[in-house]
Write a protein that holds these residues in place. Structure first.
Motif, PDB file in Angstrom:
ATOM      1  N   GLY A 112     140.714  81.268  21.293  1.00 41.47           N
ATOM      2  CA  GLY A 112     140.892  82.728  21.163  1.00 41.47           C
ATOM      3  C   GLY A 112     142.194  82.954  20.759  1.00 41.47           C
ATOM      4  N   ASP A 113     142.668  84.150  20.071  1.00 39.07           N
ATOM      5  CA  ASP A 113     143.987  84.444  19.465  1.00 39.07           C
ATOM      6  C   ASP A 113     144.678  84.628  20.760  1.00 39.07           C
ATOM      7  OD1 ASP A 113     142.767  86.903  20.078  1.00 39.07           O
ATOM      8  OD2 ASP A 113     143.679  87.651  18.336  1.00 39.07           O
ATOM      9  N   ALA A 114     144.327  85.384  21.709  1.00 40.07           N
ATOM     10  CA  ALA A 114     145.313  85.602  22.809  1.00 40.07           C
ATOM     11  C   ALA A 114     145.384  84.392  23.915  1.00 40.07           C
ATOM     12  CB  ALA A 114     144.626  86.678  23.677  1.00 40.07           C
ATOM     13  N   GLY A 131     154.048  79.386  36.772  1.00 39.23           N
ATOM     14  CA  GLY A 131     152.953  78.767  37.201  1.00 39.23           C
ATOM     15  C   GLY A 131     151.651  79.581  36.923  1.00 39.23           C
ATOM     16  N   ASN A 132     151.738  80.992  37.127  1.00 37.11           N
ATOM     17  CA  ASN A 132     150.483  81.840  36.995  1.00 37.11           C
ATOM     18  C   ASN A 132     151.071  83.274  36.106  1.00 37.11           C
ATOM     19  OD1 ASN A 132     148.569  80.411  39.028  1.00 37.11           O
ATOM     20  ND2 ASN A 132     150.545  80.555  40.011  1.00 37.11           N
ATOM     21  N   ALA A 133     150.403  83.258  35.050  1.00 33.06           N
ATOM     22  CA  ALA A 133     151.006  84.409  34.177  1.00 33.06           C
ATOM     23  C   ALA A 133     149.920  84.826  33.347  1.00 33.06           C
ATOM     24  CB  ALA A 133     152.104  83.779  33.283  1.00 33.06           C
ATOM     25  N   LEU A 134     149.854  86.102  32.921  1.00 38.03           N
ATOM     26  CA  LEU A 134     148.895  86.980  31.915  1.00 38.03           C
ATOM     27  C   LEU A 134     149.758  87.070  30.895  1.00 38.03           C
ATOM     28  CD1 LEU A 134     146.096  88.318  31.233  1.00 38.03           C
ATOM     29  CD2 LEU A 134     147.204  90.456  32.107  1.00 38.03           C
ATOM     30  N   CYS A 135     149.218  86.395  29.683  1.00 35.41           N
ATOM     31  CA  CYS A 135     150.064  86.922  28.391  1.00 35.41           C
ATOM     32  C   CYS A 135     148.697  87.640  27.345  1.00 35.41           C
ATOM     33  CB  CYS A 135     150.294  85.489  27.728  1.00 35.41           C
ATOM     34  SG  CYS A 135     151.296  84.623  28.444  1.00 35.41           S
ATOM     35  N   MET A 136     149.432  88.905  26.991  1.00 38.95           N
ATOM     36  CA  MET A 136     148.576  89.620  26.296  1.00 38.95           C
ATOM     37  C   MET A 136     149.071  89.877  24.973  1.00 38.95           C
ATOM     38  SD  MET A 136     148.226  92.640  29.009  1.00 38.95           S
ATOM     39  CE  MET A 136     147.121  93.592  28.216  1.00 38.95           C
ATOM     40  N   GLY A 143     143.900  91.462  23.733  1.00 38.05           N
ATOM     41  CA  GLY A 143     143.259  90.317  24.359  1.00 38.05           C
ATOM     42  C   GLY A 143     144.360  89.784  25.163  1.00 38.05           C
ATOM     43  N   GLY A 144     143.813  88.514  26.048  1.00 39.64           N
ATOM     44  CA  GLY A 144     144.606  87.933  26.955  1.00 39.64           C
ATOM     45  C   GLY A 144     144.611  86.635  27.095  1.00 39.64           C
ATOM     46  N   GLY A 158     136.101  79.691  25.972  1.00 39.52           N
ATOM     47  CA  GLY A 158     137.319  79.774  25.594  1.00 39.52           C
ATOM     48  C   GLY A 158     137.800  81.374  25.552  1.00 39.52           C
ATOM     49  N   ASN A 159     137.031  82.310  26.459  1.00 39.45           N
ATOM     50  CA  ASN A 159     137.117  83.558  26.490  1.00 39.45           C
ATOM     51  C   ASN A 159     137.955  84.100  27.680  1.00 39.45           C
ATOM     52  OD1 ASN A 159     136.175  84.758  23.812  1.00 39.45           O
ATOM     53  ND2 ASN A 159     134.301  83.445  24.468  1.00 39.45           N
ATOM     54  N   ALA A 160     138.307  83.020  28.569  1.00 40.72           N
ATOM     55  CA  ALA A 160     138.930  83.732  29.888  1.00 40.72           C
ATOM     56  C   ALA A 160     140.117  84.616  29.675  1.00 40.72           C
ATOM     57  CB  ALA A 160     139.216  82.371  30.886  1.00 40.72           C
ATOM     58  N   GLY A 161     140.330  85.404  30.429  1.00 35.21           N
ATOM     59  CA  GLY A 161     141.523  86.505  30.319  1.00 35.21           C
ATOM     60  C   GLY A 161     141.469  87.517  29.389  1.00 35.21           C
ATOM     61  N   HIS A 162     140.259  87.777  28.663  1.00 34.28           N
ATOM     62  CA  HIS A 162     140.086  88.837  27.756  1.00 34.28           C
ATOM     63  C   HIS A 162     140.094  90.149  28.424  1.00 34.28           C
ATOM     64  CE1 HIS A 162     138.815  90.126  24.201  1.00 34.28           C
ATOM     65  NE2 HIS A 162     138.216  89.139  23.541  1.00 34.28           N
TER      66      HIS A 162
END
Length: 326
Positions: A112-114, A131-136, A143-144, A158-162
């Motif tokens: 996924g792109d994010a 260690g623990n981050a959300l990238c959007m 997306g994320g 492959g879509n976790a963090g969406h």
């Protein structure tokens, strides 16, 4: 060693050759015919690959990653981008693999792109060493991708963090995904421009009504433009606070075209986040701009492909679990 990458979104189709340090060696880009037919879309992907294959470094290609707007199915190799209607369960990996200039033995790796953006930011960008981050990605869509316990967490498909399809308003507007009140319906570039137009804002004569133009108007003090960005920031804050409560984030990285508006977006986002993230373990999580700007998707797709081709470069040994290390 050279890594190849494609980055496919609702606005652009880009490709690059990337070295082992995460630097772009060559780049190609085409506009996405988002409302075109499936063959028209694939023709633009093929054109990008043709341009890359003309570069001398193409001969040293060791792997190819594809970052695509989602949802994606990394197991089946198919994509169904919300903002590209003609592609539903489209076999993108197989179509790219069929390109006559792709070296024999290279199987494209889909992400996924994010998630690709998260891999890139963790490799060489703003989330390096976290260690623990959300990238959007906040662009045509939202997306994320997640970094958990120091590794990329893409999930089974492959879509976790969406995060773009977290509901933040139960009775909110209908999203193209089929749900209501998604973050994306408030915070994407398309949503920001649409809301400003509905409020009575108009772009300068002869200029397209884009989120970038809304940002220009907001910086100039237009209250309707500023309200559109405030609405976007509030939705993003609600989604970030919810994610932080679930996985205890240490950092949030925001990139994509809309993030280029700077404090016009980040100001209201951080202000609203203080209202939503009120538990001790969610409070005061830093929200920072992406370090790799608009090339993060390409760099991350290459990183995931390299880790898949050589698991020893993935740190934890699982294909795609971390960006490659020099």
């Amino acid at each position: 060693m050279v890594y190849g990458a494609l980055d496919i979104g609702g606005t652009k189709i880009a490709g690059a050759l990337i070295d082992g340090e995460g630097r772009l060696v060559a780049r190609s880009q085409r506009a996405t015919p988002a409302h075109g037919s499936a063959p028209e879309l694939m023709a633009e992907v093929s054109a990008v690959m043709e341009e890359l294959s003309a570069h001398p470094e193409w001969a040293a290609l060791s792997c190819l990653g594809i970052g695509s707007a989602g949802p994606v199915d990394t197991v089946a190799g198919t994509v169904s981008p919300v903002n590209i209607p003609a592609w539903r369960s489209f076999p993108l990996v197989d179509r790219v693999r069929e390109h006559p200039r792709l070296p024999s033995g290279i199987r494209p790796v889909l992400v996924g792109d994010a998630v690709a953006m998260a891999a890139a930011e963790h490799w060489t960008g703003a989330a390096r060493g976290v260690g623990n981050a959300l990238c959007m990605v906040v662009s045509t869509g939202v997306g994320g991708g997640l970094i958990l316990n120091g590794a990329l967490h893409a999930g089974r498909s492959g879509n976790a963090g969406h995060i773009g399809h977290i509901t933040v308003e139960q009775d909110g507007p209908l999203c193209p995904c089929g749900a209501r009140g998604c973050v994306e319906r408030f915070a994407s570039g398309t949503a920001i421009a649409a809301h400003a137009l509905e409020a009575g804002w108009t772009p300068p004569p002869g200029v397209a009504p884009t989120a970038a133009e809304v940002a220009n108007a907001a910086r100039a003090g237009d209250p309707r433009a500023r309200a559109a960005f405030d609405r976007a920031g509030r939705a993003l804050a609600a989604g970030i606070a919810a994610t932080t409560a679930l996985v205890e984030l240490e950092l949030v990285v925001v990139g994509g075209g809309v993030a280029q508006s700077g404090e016009t977006l980040f100001g209201p986002l951080r202000r609203h986040l203080a209202d939503y993230a009120v538990l001790d373990f969610t409070r005061d999580v830093p929200v920072v701009p992406a370090g790799l700007a608009l090339d993060a998707g390409l760099i991350g797709a290459a990183a995931v492909a390299a880790a898949s081709a050589d698991p020893s470069r993935a740190g934890a040994g699982a294909a795609g679990s971390r960006a490659p290390r020099p």
